[in-house]
Scaffold this motif. Structure first.
Motif, PDB file in Angstrom:
ATOM      1  N   UNK A   8      -5.228 -21.207  -4.474  1.00  0.00           N
ATOM      2  CA  UNK A   8      -4.696 -19.763  -4.332  1.00  0.00           C
ATOM      3  C   UNK A   8      -3.977 -19.882  -3.006  1.00  0.00           C
ATOM      4  N   UNK A   9      -3.170 -18.778  -2.488  1.00  0.00           N
ATOM      5  CA  UNK A   9      -2.264 -18.656  -1.455  1.00  0.00           C
ATOM      6  C   UNK A   9      -3.182 -18.632  -0.058  1.00  0.00           C
ATOM      7  N   UNK A  10      -4.026 -18.025  -0.102  1.00  0.00           N
ATOM      8  CA  UNK A  10      -5.028 -17.858   0.748  1.00  0.00           C
ATOM      9  C   UNK A  10      -5.805 -19.398   1.191  1.00  0.00           C
ATOM     10  N   UNK A  11      -6.146 -19.957   0.149  1.00  0.00           N
ATOM     11  CA  UNK A  11      -6.772 -21.196   0.165  1.00  0.00           C
ATOM     12  C   UNK A  11      -5.906 -22.318   0.604  1.00  0.00           C
ATOM     13  N   UNK A  12      -4.350 -22.187   0.297  1.00  0.00           N
ATOM     14  CA  UNK A  12      -3.395 -22.894   1.014  1.00  0.00           C
ATOM     15  C   UNK A  12      -3.357 -23.035   2.290  1.00  0.00           C
ATOM     16  N   UNK A  13      -3.698 -21.943   3.068  1.00  0.00           N
ATOM     17  CA  UNK A  13      -3.669 -21.840   4.561  1.00  0.00           C
ATOM     18  C   UNK A  13      -4.940 -22.634   5.098  1.00  0.00           C
ATOM     19  N   UNK A  14      -6.051 -22.453   4.446  1.00  0.00           N
ATOM     20  CA  UNK A  14      -7.206 -23.392   4.661  1.00  0.00           C
ATOM     21  C   UNK A  14      -6.845 -24.872   4.545  1.00  0.00           C
ATOM     22  N   UNK A  15      -6.408 -24.945   3.468  1.00  0.00           N
ATOM     23  CA  UNK A  15      -6.147 -26.493   3.272  1.00  0.00           C
ATOM     24  C   UNK A  15      -4.937 -27.068   4.099  1.00  0.00           C
ATOM     25  N   UNK A  16      -4.060 -26.388   4.661  1.00  0.00           N
ATOM     26  CA  UNK A  16      -3.007 -26.871   5.664  1.00  0.00           C
ATOM     27  C   UNK A  16      -3.811 -27.082   6.943  1.00  0.00           C
ATOM     28  N   UNK A  17      -4.617 -26.280   7.288  1.00  0.00           N
ATOM     29  CA  UNK A  17      -5.395 -26.974   8.467  1.00  0.00           C
ATOM     30  C   UNK A  17      -6.273 -28.077   8.374  1.00  0.00           C
ATOM     31  N   UNK A  18      -6.872 -28.096   7.281  1.00  0.00           N
ATOM     32  CA  UNK A  18      -7.681 -29.348   6.661  1.00  0.00           C
ATOM     33  C   UNK A  18      -6.892 -30.593   6.896  1.00  0.00           C
ATOM     34  N   UNK A  19      -5.749 -30.536   6.173  1.00  0.00           N
ATOM     35  CA  UNK A  19      -4.769 -31.640   6.086  1.00  0.00           C
ATOM     36  C   UNK A  19      -4.299 -32.140   7.450  1.00  0.00           C
ATOM     37  N   UNK A  20      -4.234 -31.056   8.449  1.00  0.00           N
ATOM     38  CA  UNK A  20      -3.519 -31.427   9.838  1.00  0.00           C
ATOM     39  C   UNK A  20      -4.529 -32.041  10.636  1.00  0.00           C
ATOM     40  N   UNK A  21      -6.044 -31.529  10.340  1.00  0.00           N
ATOM     41  CA  UNK A  21      -6.922 -32.174  11.318  1.00  0.00           C
ATOM     42  C   UNK A  21      -8.107 -32.276  10.455  1.00  0.00           C
ATOM     43  N   UNK A  22      -8.796 -33.377  10.198  1.00  0.00           N
ATOM     44  CA  UNK A  22      -9.938 -33.577   9.549  1.00  0.00           C
ATOM     45  C   UNK A  22     -10.710 -34.912  10.060  1.00  0.00           C
ATOM     46  N   UNK A  23     -11.925 -35.010   9.950  1.00  0.00           N
ATOM     47  CA  UNK A  23     -12.825 -33.967   9.546  1.00  0.00           C
ATOM     48  C   UNK A  23     -12.759 -32.856  10.408  1.00  0.00           C
ATOM     49  N   UNK A  50     -15.143 -22.001  -2.135  1.00  0.00           N
ATOM     50  CA  UNK A  50     -14.078 -22.046  -3.418  1.00  0.00           C
ATOM     51  C   UNK A  50     -13.484 -23.389  -3.568  1.00  0.00           C
ATOM     52  N   UNK A  51     -12.974 -23.996  -2.341  1.00  0.00           N
ATOM     53  CA  UNK A  51     -12.196 -25.320  -2.376  1.00  0.00           C
ATOM     54  C   UNK A  51     -13.272 -26.323  -2.736  1.00  0.00           C
ATOM     55  N   UNK A  52     -14.503 -26.164  -2.274  1.00  0.00           N
ATOM     56  CA  UNK A  52     -15.443 -27.175  -2.441  1.00  0.00           C
ATOM     57  C   UNK A  52     -15.978 -27.330  -3.966  1.00  0.00           C
ATOM     58  N   UNK A  53     -15.865 -25.971  -4.582  1.00  0.00           N
ATOM     59  CA  UNK A  53     -16.331 -25.943  -5.969  1.00  0.00           C
ATOM     60  C   UNK A  53     -14.993 -26.482  -6.668  1.00  0.00           C
ATOM     61  N   UNK A  54     -13.805 -26.553  -6.457  1.00  0.00           N
ATOM     62  CA  UNK A  54     -12.688 -26.772  -7.073  1.00  0.00           C
ATOM     63  C   UNK A  54     -12.417 -28.546  -6.801  1.00  0.00           C
ATOM     64  N   UNK A  55     -13.346 -28.984  -5.906  1.00  0.00           N
ATOM     65  CA  UNK A  55     -13.181 -30.381  -5.658  1.00  0.00           C
ATOM     66  C   UNK A  55     -11.768 -30.798  -4.783  1.00  0.00           C
ATOM     67  N   UNK A  56     -11.205 -29.807  -4.040  1.00  0.00           N
ATOM     68  CA  UNK A  56     -10.274 -29.914  -3.204  1.00  0.00           C
ATOM     69  C   UNK A  56     -10.638 -30.594  -1.856  1.00  0.00           C
ATOM     70  N   UNK A  57     -11.588 -30.212  -1.269  1.00  0.00           N
ATOM     71  CA  UNK A  57     -12.197 -30.684  -0.161  1.00  0.00           C
ATOM     72  C   UNK A  57     -13.634 -31.410  -0.405  1.00  0.00           C
ATOM     73  N   UNK A  58     -14.402 -32.182   0.444  1.00  0.00           N
ATOM     74  CA  UNK A  58     -15.436 -32.744   0.578  1.00  0.00           C
ATOM     75  C   UNK A  58     -16.154 -32.312   1.994  1.00  0.00           C
ATOM     76  N   UNK A  59     -17.480 -32.698   2.063  1.00  0.00           N
ATOM     77  CA  UNK A  59     -17.918 -32.367   3.396  1.00  0.00           C
ATOM     78  C   UNK A  59     -18.873 -33.430   3.767  1.00  0.00           C
ATOM     79  N   UNK A  60     -19.224 -33.631   5.208  1.00  0.00           N
ATOM     80  CA  UNK A  60     -20.137 -34.619   5.612  1.00  0.00           C
ATOM     81  C   UNK A  60     -20.933 -33.331   6.249  1.00  0.00           C
ATOM     82  N   UNK A  61     -22.321 -33.687   6.192  1.00  0.00           N
ATOM     83  CA  UNK A  61     -23.178 -33.016   7.025  1.00  0.00           C
ATOM     84  C   UNK A  61     -23.694 -33.799   8.383  1.00  0.00           C
TER      85      UNK A  61
END
Length: 132
Positions: A8-23, A50-61
């Motif tokens: 979604x448009x809002x999720x794109x905003x989150x993804x832009x930040x994650x693409x720019x700097x991660x983890x 939502x992005x986790x459920x869509x498998x667009x992002x992953x995580x490490x604890x």
């Protein structure tokens, strides 16, 4: 080929930040969002889930923190979104889309040169590998 999730448009905003700097943590995402986006921490976490459920992002604890990273590249998502837009708005006709943008847009000389170069490279590639 990996299936690219619909973002979604809002999720794109989150993804832009994650693409720019991660983890990156959720708290860091909130701090790196554009100033005109005033989402609460909970809203950001909702989009992350939502992005986790869509498998667009992953995580490490790590301790009590979760560090998020992309599972799909920005280029893959842009390509998928472009194809979706092309099909939805122009019935898949790339020439109609390009013509529409060129007729309605104001291009600098440099932009015109770049477009000409892209078209010439595309033609050369086609000439080297014609379809049988």
């Amino acid at each position: 080929m990996q299936r690219i999730p619909k973002i979604s448009e809002s999720e794109w905003e989150i993804m832009k930040v994650i693409w720019r700097s991660n983890p990156i943590t959720a708290e860091q995402i909130v701090l790196q969002l554009p100033a005109d986006i005033e989402w609460s921490d909970q809203t950001v976490r909702t989009f992350i889930n939502r992005l986790l459920k869509k498998n667009a992002i992953g995580f490490e604890k790590s301790g009590r923190s979760y560090h998020y990273y992309p599972l799909v590249s920005e280029q893959e998502c842009v390509r998928a979104e472009s194809q979706s837009f092309l099909k939805r708005v122009f019935g898949g006709a790339a020439d109609l889309m390009v013509t529409n943008f060129l007729e309605d847009g104001h291009l600098s000389d440099k932009e015109i040169e770049q477009l000409q170069k892209i078209l010439m490279e595309k033609q050369e590639k086609k000439d080297r590998h014609p379809k049988i």
